[in-house]
Design a protein around this motif. Structure first.
Motif, PDB file in Angstrom:
ATOM      1  N   ALA A 154      22.239  73.316  68.324  1.00  0.00           N
ATOM      2  CA  ALA A 154      21.354  73.419  67.151  1.00  0.00           C
ATOM      3  C   ALA A 154      21.436  74.825  66.982  1.00  0.00           C
ATOM      4  CB  ALA A 154      19.855  73.145  67.659  1.00  0.00           C
ATOM      5  N   ALA A 155      21.603  75.743  67.840  1.00  0.00           N
ATOM      6  CA  ALA A 155      21.617  77.086  67.501  1.00  0.00           C
ATOM      7  C   ALA A 155      22.660  77.424  66.539  1.00  0.00           C
ATOM      8  CB  ALA A 155      21.856  78.004  68.886  1.00  0.00           C
ATOM      9  N   THR A 156      24.087  76.871  66.923  1.00  0.00           N
ATOM     10  CA  THR A 156      25.029  76.991  65.980  1.00  0.00           C
ATOM     11  C   THR A 156      24.823  76.514  64.757  1.00  0.00           C
ATOM     12  OG1 THR A 156      26.409  74.980  66.582  1.00  0.00           O
ATOM     13  CG2 THR A 156      26.685  76.668  68.048  1.00  0.00           C
ATOM     14  N   GLY A 157      24.192  75.485  64.582  1.00  0.00           N
ATOM     15  CA  GLY A 157      23.894  74.992  63.031  1.00  0.00           C
ATOM     16  C   GLY A 157      22.942  75.911  62.617  1.00  0.00           C
ATOM     17  N   GLY A 177      16.577  74.507  55.466  1.00  0.00           N
ATOM     18  CA  GLY A 177      18.236  74.515  55.518  1.00  0.00           C
ATOM     19  C   GLY A 177      18.188  74.743  56.785  1.00  0.00           C
ATOM     20  N   PHE A 178      17.674  75.567  57.639  1.00  0.00           N
ATOM     21  CA  PHE A 178      17.815  76.108  59.167  1.00  0.00           C
ATOM     22  C   PHE A 178      17.660  74.738  59.832  1.00  0.00           C
ATOM     23  CE2 PHE A 178      18.260  80.233  57.751  1.00  0.00           C
ATOM     24  CZ  PHE A 178      18.752  81.091  58.937  1.00  0.00           C
ATOM     25  N   LEU A 179      16.544  74.205  59.592  1.00  0.00           N
ATOM     26  CA  LEU A 179      16.038  72.803  60.276  1.00  0.00           C
ATOM     27  C   LEU A 179      16.859  71.948  60.071  1.00  0.00           C
ATOM     28  CD1 LEU A 179      12.295  73.201  59.360  1.00  0.00           C
ATOM     29  CD2 LEU A 179      13.165  73.571  61.733  1.00  0.00           C
ATOM     30  N   PHE A 180      17.542  71.745  58.778  1.00  0.00           N
ATOM     31  CA  PHE A 180      18.442  70.500  58.588  1.00  0.00           C
ATOM     32  C   PHE A 180      19.855  70.672  59.337  1.00  0.00           C
ATOM     33  CE2 PHE A 180      21.636  68.567  56.150  1.00  0.00           C
ATOM     34  CZ  PHE A 180      21.194  67.045  56.113  1.00  0.00           C
ATOM     35  N   LEU A 181      20.369  72.064  59.246  1.00  0.00           N
ATOM     36  CA  LEU A 181      21.543  72.114  59.971  1.00  0.00           C
ATOM     37  C   LEU A 181      21.670  72.083  61.348  1.00  0.00           C
ATOM     38  CD1 LEU A 181      23.424  74.793  57.992  1.00  0.00           C
ATOM     39  CD2 LEU A 181      24.310  72.237  58.200  1.00  0.00           C
ATOM     40  N   ALA A 182      20.279  72.900  61.937  1.00  0.00           N
ATOM     41  CA  ALA A 182      20.040  72.591  63.399  1.00  0.00           C
ATOM     42  C   ALA A 182      19.837  71.260  63.860  1.00  0.00           C
ATOM     43  CB  ALA A 182      19.122  73.495  63.774  1.00  0.00           C
ATOM     44  N   GLY A 183      19.292  70.383  63.229  1.00  0.00           N
ATOM     45  CA  GLY A 183      19.081  69.012  63.517  1.00  0.00           C
ATOM     46  C   GLY A 183      20.208  68.375  63.529  1.00  0.00           C
ATOM     47  N   VAL A 184      21.249  68.311  62.542  1.00  0.00           N
ATOM     48  CA  VAL A 184      22.455  67.636  62.215  1.00  0.00           C
ATOM     49  C   VAL A 184      23.393  68.014  63.367  1.00  0.00           C
ATOM     50  CG1 VAL A 184      24.335  67.190  60.625  1.00  0.00           C
ATOM     51  CG2 VAL A 184      22.172  66.986  59.999  1.00  0.00           C
ATOM     52  N   THR A 185      23.413  69.252  63.598  1.00  0.00           N
ATOM     53  CA  THR A 185      24.627  70.014  64.547  1.00  0.00           C
ATOM     54  C   THR A 185      24.420  69.125  66.107  1.00  0.00           C
ATOM     55  OG1 THR A 185      24.778  71.519  63.089  1.00  0.00           O
ATOM     56  CG2 THR A 185      26.011  72.062  65.272  1.00  0.00           C
ATOM     57  N   GLY A 186      22.737  69.584  66.304  1.00  0.00           N
ATOM     58  CA  GLY A 186      22.217  69.245  67.499  1.00  0.00           C
ATOM     59  C   GLY A 186      22.339  67.809  68.104  1.00  0.00           C
ATOM     60  N   VAL A 187      22.155  66.947  67.159  1.00  0.00           N
ATOM     61  CA  VAL A 187      22.182  65.611  67.546  1.00  0.00           C
ATOM     62  C   VAL A 187      23.144  64.567  66.875  1.00  0.00           C
ATOM     63  CG1 VAL A 187      19.762  65.537  67.700  1.00  0.00           C
ATOM     64  CG2 VAL A 187      20.486  64.680  65.574  1.00  0.00           C
ATOM     65  N   ARG A 241      28.536  70.421  60.981  1.00  0.00           N
ATOM     66  CA  ARG A 241      27.880  71.586  60.697  1.00  0.00           C
ATOM     67  C   ARG A 241      28.901  72.325  59.828  1.00  0.00           C
ATOM     68  NH1 ARG A 241      28.940  74.255  65.569  1.00  0.00           N
ATOM     69  NH2 ARG A 241      31.013  74.485  64.731  1.00  0.00           N
ATOM     70  N   ASP A 242      30.304  72.247  60.096  1.00  0.00           N
ATOM     71  CA  ASP A 242      31.055  73.035  59.284  1.00  0.00           C
ATOM     72  C   ASP A 242      31.112  72.415  57.836  1.00  0.00           C
ATOM     73  OD1 ASP A 242      31.531  74.782  61.518  1.00  0.00           O
ATOM     74  OD2 ASP A 242      33.233  73.698  62.129  1.00  0.00           O
ATOM     75  N   LEU A 243      31.369  71.238  57.913  1.00  0.00           N
ATOM     76  CA  LEU A 243      31.319  70.495  56.362  1.00  0.00           C
ATOM     77  C   LEU A 243      30.366  71.000  55.559  1.00  0.00           C
ATOM     78  CD1 LEU A 243      32.887  68.360  54.727  1.00  0.00           C
ATOM     79  CD2 LEU A 243      31.456  66.694  55.868  1.00  0.00           C
ATOM     80  N   LEU A 244      29.120  70.609  56.174  1.00  0.00           N
ATOM     81  CA  LEU A 244      27.701  70.910  55.523  1.00  0.00           C
ATOM     82  C   LEU A 244      27.668  72.375  54.936  1.00  0.00           C
ATOM     83  CD1 LEU A 244      25.331  68.390  57.230  1.00  0.00           C
ATOM     84  CD2 LEU A 244      26.253  68.001  55.072  1.00  0.00           C
ATOM     85  N   ALA A 245      27.935  73.211  55.973  1.00  0.00           N
ATOM     86  CA  ALA A 245      27.895  74.612  55.627  1.00  0.00           C
ATOM     87  C   ALA A 245      28.947  75.177  54.981  1.00  0.00           C
ATOM     88  CB  ALA A 245      27.593  75.527  56.935  1.00  0.00           C
ATOM     89  N   GLY A 246      30.005  74.756  54.578  1.00  0.00           N
ATOM     90  CA  GLY A 246      31.115  75.308  53.931  1.00  0.00           C
ATOM     91  C   GLY A 246      31.758  76.194  54.907  1.00  0.00           C
ATOM     92  N   GLU A 247      31.938  76.104  56.110  1.00  0.00           N
ATOM     93  CA  GLU A 247      32.561  76.992  56.835  1.00  0.00           C
ATOM     94  C   GLU A 247      33.966  76.444  57.077  1.00  0.00           C
ATOM     95  OE1 GLU A 247      31.617  79.983  58.067  1.00  0.00           O
ATOM     96  OE2 GLU A 247      29.256  80.108  58.331  1.00  0.00           O
TER      97      GLU A 247
END
Length: 210
Positions: free
Chosen positions: A16-19, A32-42, A133-139
């Motif tokens: 979640a922290a990486t998200g 956006g923080f909550l969404f990316l953290a959640g998606v990455t964490g679970v 995470r990388d896909l959604l964040a464009g990383e």
């Protein structure tokens, strides 16, 4: 607390922290923080549970969602203090990958009793959240980095599975397997360990095929 459950909570928190760090690099809002953290964490665990045909872990135990939210909020207020957020993201990802490779393998063994399935579940659990995470964040995707990534998850999942089948107590098997996965990924990050890349070759002409 059960050591395996603690490992699972820790893996969710770290991923979640990486998200959230990816969200900070994109300078998006708290949602956006909550969404990316959640998606990455679970994300990885959700895919695992769906494949295994069991209730999704964070639906059964919403504590995982609260952990992701708490981590996202914490990173939102502290990310600006970090000197290199991408480097930190990669190292936290390595920790989360190590933890989830073991947790995924452990759940795969409990549900199916099959060593190959357990190893595959470990790899999927460890890698899918980071891919999302990388896909959604464009990383740049961690899968496309030159150094070893999936192999470290494979090493952790296989180590835990083999030690468990050898009847080593689960807490010790988990600690050893997490260390193996992290050392492989950490070594890849620090020393650039990688496999030889594919070298493109000209295709054969139709007239050369007999």
């Amino acid at each position: 607390m059960n050591p395996i459950l603690l490992l699972d909570y820790s893996g969710v928190a770290v991923f979640a922290a990486t998200g959230a760090l990816a969200a900070s690099r994109k300078e998006i809002d708290i949602i956006g923080f909550l969404f990316l953290a959640g998606v990455t964490g679970v994300g990885g665990g959700t895919l695992r549970d769906m494949i295994l045909g069991i209730p999704v872990f964070w639906v059964v135990n919403p504590d995982y969602v609260f952990i992701c939210a708490a981590v996202a909020i914490g990173v939102y207020f502290t990310a600006h203090r970090m000197e290199s957020r991408y480097v930190l993201l990669l190292w936290l990802d390595a920790i989360g990958l190590a933890a989830f490779s073991v947790m995924g393998a452990a759940k795969g063994l409990v549900v199916t009793g099959s060593a190959p399935v357990a190893i595959i579940m470990g790899v999927l659990t460890a890698t899918f959240g980071g891919i999302l995470r990388d896909l959604l964040a464009g990383e740049p995707s961690v899968l496309l980095r030159p150094e070893i990534y999936v192999t470290s998850a494979l090493a952790g999942a296989a180590t835990f599975t083999l030690l468990d089948l050898a009847a080593l107590p689960s807490p010790f098997a988990a600690m050893i397997a997490v260390a193996v996965a992290f050392l492989v990924r950490g070594g890849a990050l620090k020393y650039g360990w990688s496999f030889p890349p594919y070298k493109s070759r000209p295709g054969r002409r139709p007239e050369d095929i007999r």
